[in-house]
Scaffold this active site. Sequence first.
Site, PDB file in Angstrom:
ATOM      1  N   HIS A  58       0.831  -1.206   0.000  1.00  0.00           N
ATOM      2  CA  HIS A  58       0.000   0.000   0.000  1.00  0.00           C
ATOM      3  C   HIS A  58       0.867   1.258   0.000  1.00  0.00           C
ATOM      4  O   HIS A  58       1.775   1.388   0.814  1.00  0.00           O
ATOM      5  CB  HIS A  58      -0.875  -0.042   1.262  1.00  0.00           C
ATOM      6  CG  HIS A  58      -1.869   1.062   1.387  1.00  0.00           C
ATOM      7  ND1 HIS A  58      -2.053   1.755   2.565  1.00  0.00           N
ATOM      8  CD2 HIS A  58      -2.755   1.580   0.504  1.00  0.00           C
ATOM      9  CE1 HIS A  58      -3.008   2.642   2.405  1.00  0.00           C
ATOM     10  NE2 HIS A  58      -3.462   2.562   1.161  1.00  0.00           N
ATOM     11  N   HIS A  93      -0.938  11.417  -2.068  1.00  0.00           N
ATOM     12  CA  HIS A  93      -2.264  10.977  -1.668  1.00  0.00           C
ATOM     13  C   HIS A  93      -3.233  12.145  -1.459  1.00  0.00           C
ATOM     14  O   HIS A  93      -4.322  12.172  -2.025  1.00  0.00           O
ATOM     15  CB  HIS A  93      -2.165  10.152  -0.382  1.00  0.00           C
ATOM     16  CG  HIS A  93      -3.463   9.588   0.093  1.00  0.00           C
ATOM     17  ND1 HIS A  93      -4.383  10.322   0.826  1.00  0.00           N
ATOM     18  CD2 HIS A  93      -4.019   8.359  -0.058  1.00  0.00           C
ATOM     19  CE1 HIS A  93      -5.422   9.579   1.100  1.00  0.00           C
ATOM     20  NE2 HIS A  93      -5.241   8.377   0.573  1.00  0.00           N
TER      21      HIS A  93
HETATM   22  O1  G3P Z   1      -6.281   1.496  -3.447  1.00  0.00           O
HETATM   23  C1  G3P Z   1      -6.505   1.070  -2.148  1.00  0.00           C
HETATM   24  C2  G3P Z   1      -6.291   2.163  -1.139  1.00  0.00           C
HETATM   25  O2  G3P Z   1      -5.092   2.829  -1.425  1.00  0.00           O
HETATM   26  C3  G3P Z   1      -7.411   3.154  -1.130  1.00  0.00           C
HETATM   27  O3  G3P Z   1      -7.316   4.068  -0.068  1.00  0.00           O
HETATM   28  O4  G3P Z   1      -6.908   6.316   0.821  1.00  0.00           O
HETATM   29  O5  G3P Z   1      -5.106   4.614   0.900  1.00  0.00           O
HETATM   30  O6  G3P Z   1      -5.749   5.641  -1.252  1.00  0.00           O
HETATM   31  P1  G3P Z   1      -6.219   5.202   0.087  1.00  0.00           P
HETATM   32 MG    MG Z   2      -4.431   4.513  -2.632  1.00  0.00          MG
END
Ligand code: G3P
Ligand code: MG
Length: 262
Positions: A21, A63
């Site tokens: 992630h 992000h």
């Molecule tokens: O793509 C999965 C996850 O990354 C979605 O949530 O907020 O971490 O981008 P976020």
């Molecule tokens: Mg993400």
Amino acid sequence: MAHGNDRGLSAQWPYPQLVAHRCGGTLAPENTLAGFDACVRYGYRMVEFDAKLSADNELFLMHDDTLERTTNGHGSGVALGWPALSQLDAGAWRGAQFAGTRLPTLAEVAGRCARDGVAANIEIKPFTGREVITGMMVANGARELWQGQTPPLLSSFSFDALAAARDAAPSLPRGMLFEHVPADWLRIVRELDCVSLHASHLHLSEPLVAHIRAEGLRVLAYTVNDPARAQLLAQWGVDMICTDRLDLLTHDMLPAAPAIPS
Ligand code: G3P
Ligand code: MG
């Protein structure tokens, strides 16, 4: 029956079960090449990251719409061009050892994916109001930059961004992202011609995973940091587990996902 923009992809799914992630989870500053290093160091073979478009049309990783959480900048980044964004320190917030880490471009990450043999889930994360242009530019950029590699899986919470990506690069696989899976999920994924559905693991259940897979789609669950939970999700048939804890979740602890119905 299998659907999606590439029916062969569903049968010969090219992506591993574990996905790092935001590049390196919590082991490094998110959405940076230092995170990518952690991904490789822990033997992960797929990375998820968040892609944005600068005011002067550079594709890069970040992000939030605002700068202060993950950089030494302040306020919204929407009006900034790459000369300003590329000067930001995107690592010091995570620890002094990461000071001087820069926001990477999508091109830099594509180069690292090629060098290290890592597949990508590119989450299109537009600045608010820039959904269509970002979806189009990310898809065009990804098609060019990932030539000769495993095709990157494009995903987004934004319907408009993913629709623009579909129109710009129909051959690239797409996954619709939800936090909660809505009642009309099947209509949405069919309209976007998706190969996968991505959702918060907190709102998935065994019957829902089975239903999604019975429609020929793969499932990605985020963000799963507990090994026992990851094992349960894999038993349910979740195909991809997106995690911050590259140090805790290993491929050998997961049962193989059941075959996708044909
Ligand atoms: O793509 C999965 C996850 O990354 C979605 O949530 O907020 O971490 O981008 P976020
Ligand atoms: Mg993400």
